[in-house]
Design an enzyme around this catalytic site. Structure first.
Site, PDB file in Angstrom:
ATOM      1  N   GLU A  43       0.817  -1.207   0.000  1.00 65.51           N
ATOM      2  CA  GLU A  43       0.000   0.000   0.000  1.00 65.51           C
ATOM      3  C   GLU A  43       0.852   1.259   0.000  1.00 65.51           C
ATOM      4  OE1 GLU A  43      -3.969  -1.686   2.265  1.00 65.51           O
ATOM      5  OE2 GLU A  43      -2.723  -0.236   3.316  1.00 65.51           O
ATOM      6  N   GLU A  54      -1.416  -9.674  -6.852  1.00 70.29           N
ATOM      7  CA  GLU A  54      -1.387 -10.392  -8.122  1.00 70.29           C
ATOM      8  C   GLU A  54      -0.423  -9.738  -9.112  1.00 70.29           C
ATOM      9  OE1 GLU A  54      -5.729 -10.558  -6.619  1.00 70.29           O
ATOM     10  OE2 GLU A  54      -4.011  -9.218  -6.468  1.00 70.29           O
ATOM     11  N   CYS A  85      -8.812  -7.892  -8.702  1.00 71.39           N
ATOM     12  CA  CYS A  85      -9.527  -6.692  -9.159  1.00 71.39           C
ATOM     13  C   CYS A  85      -9.470  -6.610 -10.680  1.00 71.39           C
ATOM     14  CB  CYS A  85      -8.915  -5.442  -8.519  1.00 71.39           C
ATOM     15  SG  CYS A  85      -7.294  -4.984  -9.170  1.00 71.39           S
ATOM     16  N   CYS A  88      -5.933  -6.147 -12.140  1.00 71.88           N
ATOM     17  CA  CYS A  88      -5.155  -7.392 -12.062  1.00 71.88           C
ATOM     18  C   CYS A  88      -5.640  -8.409 -13.088  1.00 71.88           C
ATOM     19  CB  CYS A  88      -5.222  -7.982 -10.660  1.00 71.88           C
ATOM     20  SG  CYS A  88      -4.271  -7.039  -9.453  1.00 71.88           S
TER      21      CYS A  88
END
Length: 129
Positions: A43, A54, A85, A88
């Site tokens: 993050e 990923e 997501c 990804c």
């Protein structure tokens, strides 16, 4: 096939850097040659700069010279297993639309699918190619 990948993803999840969301994710990517590459989410205070687990695994595989992937396991501490997501999914599709995906939560619940189901028509792009 997934058990070994799940174990790698669980272990890598422990290294996630998630001080803002507290949502640690680990991924383990299997290449056609049989190698496994792992990634965890990293993050950033500017949330848009966060790197998903990923894509982190994909980058490691590409850096090592791999270009063909067959399966990925994603592990997170969630009520239900989380799938990659959209970003990804699109990155994974670049290297294997028929990729097997196994998403697992820490309780052991699984969701298994094909990338082509989660992201149909991934290779068409905005120009219809």
């Amino acid at each position: 096939m997934f058990e070994h990948l799940i174990q790698h993803a669980r272990e890598t999840r422990e290294h996630a850097y998630a001080p803002y969301s507290g949502f640690a994710v680990g991924a383990a990517l299997l290449t056609k040659s049989g190698r496994i590459f792992c990634g965890c989410n990293v993050e950033n205070l500017s949330f848009g700069l966060t790197i998903c687990a990923e894509r982190n695994a994909v980058a490691a595989a590409i850096a090592a010279g791999e270009r063909e992937f067959t399966a990925i396991a994603v592990v997170a501490d969630s009520k239900t297993p989380v799938t990659p997501c959209g970003a990804c999914r699109q990155v994974l599709a670049e290297f294997g639309e028929n990729l097997d995906i196994c998403s697992v939560n820490l309780a052991g619940e699984r969701f298994v699918s094909k990338l082509s189901v989660l992201l149909p028509r991934a290779r068409e792009g905005i120009l219809g190619t």
